[in-house]
Design an enzyme around this catalytic site. Structure first.
Site, PDB file in Angstrom:
ATOM      1  N   TYR A  96      -2.222  -0.550   9.809  1.00 40.89           N
ATOM      2  CA  TYR A  96      -2.353  -1.003   8.418  1.00 40.89           C
ATOM      3  C   TYR A  96      -1.034  -0.843   7.668  1.00 40.89           C
ATOM      4  O   TYR A  96      -0.590  -1.747   6.951  1.00 40.89           O
ATOM      5  CB  TYR A  96      -3.460  -0.183   7.753  1.00 40.89           C
ATOM      6  N   LYS A 127       1.208  -3.710   5.842  1.00 37.80           N
ATOM      7  CA  LYS A 127       1.458  -3.614   4.403  1.00 37.80           C
ATOM      8  C   LYS A 127       2.936  -3.384   4.103  1.00 37.80           C
ATOM      9  O   LYS A 127       3.468  -3.896   3.117  1.00 37.80           O
ATOM     10  CB  LYS A 127       0.617  -2.490   3.796  1.00 37.80           C
ATOM     11  N   SER A 184       0.833  -1.200   0.000  1.00 35.49           N
ATOM     12  CA  SER A 184       0.000   0.000   0.000  1.00 35.49           C
ATOM     13  C   SER A 184       0.868   1.251   0.000  1.00 35.49           C
ATOM     14  O   SER A 184       1.935   1.287   0.634  1.00 35.49           O
ATOM     15  CB  SER A 184      -0.908   0.023   1.230  1.00 35.49           C
TER      16      SER A 184
END
Length: 313
Positions: free
Chosen positions: A154, A158, A141
Site C-alpha cells: 500500500y 501511495k 497516505s
C-alpha cells in the site's frame, strides 16, 4: 471522482455537488480488500446528490484498467462535454508482512493506486490540456510518507503519487493544469483490513501505544478532510506541486527538503567514507523540522501543535 461510493470519496462528491460541481461518481463497488463489485454504492451517492438538487452520474468502471480509466473520463465528456477536476481516490488494503506479501497482495494494490492514477489521469489530462485548465488531486497516505508496518504494498502505491503528481504539476504548468497530493486521515471501512499483526514490531508497537490522540477525538471522520481536498481542486487555489496533510483538523504542507548538510572541502577529490561518518550528524540534521517515523507519531505532533497554538489545553 474515483472511489466515491464510500468514505472520503463520498464526502468529497457530496460537497462538490453541493457547491455546484457536476460529478461523475465512480465506484466499482468492491469490498475494502478489493473483492467483488456492485453498482449500488455509486448509484446511492448519485441519488443523494440529485435529491439535494445537484447533478451527478454514476460510473462503475474499474480504475485498474486502461479501458476502465478511459470510460470514466468519457462519461464526463459525454455527459457534460468537459472535465475540470480529477480526484483520484479509489483504493483498498491487503495487509501482510513485507517478506510474506504475495503477488495477489502486491499487484492489485499497485493496479488500483499507481496504475489507476495513470489510467484515469492520462485521458483526464488530455481533456484538460485541450481546454487549458485542470485540477488534479491524488490521494497519498501517511503510511507511505512516514511508514506503516505490514503495509509495504500500500505504501509503495501511495508513495508513487508524490513523484507522479510532481511531474504532472511541472508538465501541466504549461497548460493551466495543477496537481497536488493529499494525505487524508479518517476512520473508514479500510480499518477492518488492518490486522493487528503489525504490533509484532516493537518500535512500531511503541509508536501506536504512545500515540497522543487527545486532539483527534470526533475529528477522524471523512468530512474533516473535505475542506482541504475541495480547496486544492478549486479555481481559487494556485498551489501546485505540493503534498498536504489533513489530520484531525490540522492542515499542513508536508515537505521533502534538503538541509544545508555538510559540504566537502573544495577541490576535485571526493571525501572518504570516514569523512561522511565524521560529519553524518551534521548531514542528517533537519533543524526545527518535525520528522514523524510512523503515522502515529504524527498524531502526537498534531497534539503538540494544538497545545502550542492554544487549541488544546
Amino acid at each position: 471522482m474515483t472511489g466515491a461510493g464510500n468514505g472520503l470519496g463520498r464526502a468529497y462528491a457530496l460537497e462538490l455537488a453541493r457547491r455546484g460541481a457536476r460529478v461523475v461518481v465512480n465506484d466499482l463497488g468492491g469490498s475494502a480488500s478489493g473483492s467483488g463489485a456492485s453498482a449500488t454504492a455509486a448509484k446511492l451517492v448519485v441519488q443523494e446528490i440529485r435529491a439535494a438538487g445537484g447533478e451527478a452520474v454514476a460510473n462503475t468502471d474499474s480504475v485498474a484498467t486502461r479501458a476502465g480509466g478511459a470510460a470514466i473520463v468519457q462519461t464526463a465528456l459525454d455527459t457534460w462535454g468537459q472535465i475540470d477536476i480529477l480526484i483520484s481516490n479509489a483504493g483498498f488494503l491487503r495487509n501482510n508482512r513485507f517478506e510474506d506479501l504475495t503477488d495477489e497482495q502486491i499487484d492489485p494494490i499497485l493496479d488500483v493506486h499507481l496504475k489507476a492514477a495513470f489510467y484515469v489521469g492520462q485521458p483526464a489530462y488530455r481533456a484538460m490540456r485541450e481546454r487549458g485548465y485542470g485540477r488534479m488531486l491524488f490521494t497519498g497516505s501517511a503510511s507511505a510518507m512516514f511508514g506503516h508496518a505490514w503495509q509495504a504494498n500500500y505504501a509503495a502505491g501511495k508513495g508513487a503519487m508524490l513523484g507522479l503528481s510532481n511531474v504532472i504539476a511541472l508538465e501541466g504548468s504549461a497548460y493551466g493544469i495543477q496537481s497536488n497530493v493529499i494525505l487524508p486521515t479518517a476512520s473508514s471501512r479500510l480499518e477492518r483490513e488492518m490486522t493487528p499483526g503489525f504490533m509484532e514490531i516493537p518500535e512500531f508497537a511503541q509508536s501506536v501505544q504512545n500515540a497522543d490522540f487527545s486532539a483527534s477525538e470526533g475529528r477522524l471522520v471523512p468530512e474533516f478532510n473535505t475542506p482541504l481536498a475541495l480547496y486544492l481542486v478549486s479555481e481559487a487555489c494556485t498551489a501546485t506541486h505540493g503534498v498536504y496533510s489533513s489530520n484531525s483538523g490540522r492542515y499542513a504542507r508536508v515537505g521533502i527538503c534538503a538541509a544545508e548538510g555538510w559540504f566537502a572541502p573544495a577541490g576535485v577529490v571526493p571525501p572518504s567514507v570516514e569523512d561522511i561518518s565524521d560529519h553524518f550528524e551534521q548531514i542528517g540534521e533537519l533543524g526545527a523540522c518535525s520528522e514523524p517515523i510512523t503515522p502515529y507519531d504524527e498524531f502526537t505532533a498534531v497534539a503538540g501543535v494544538a497545545r502550542k497554538q492554544g487549541v488544546l489545553a
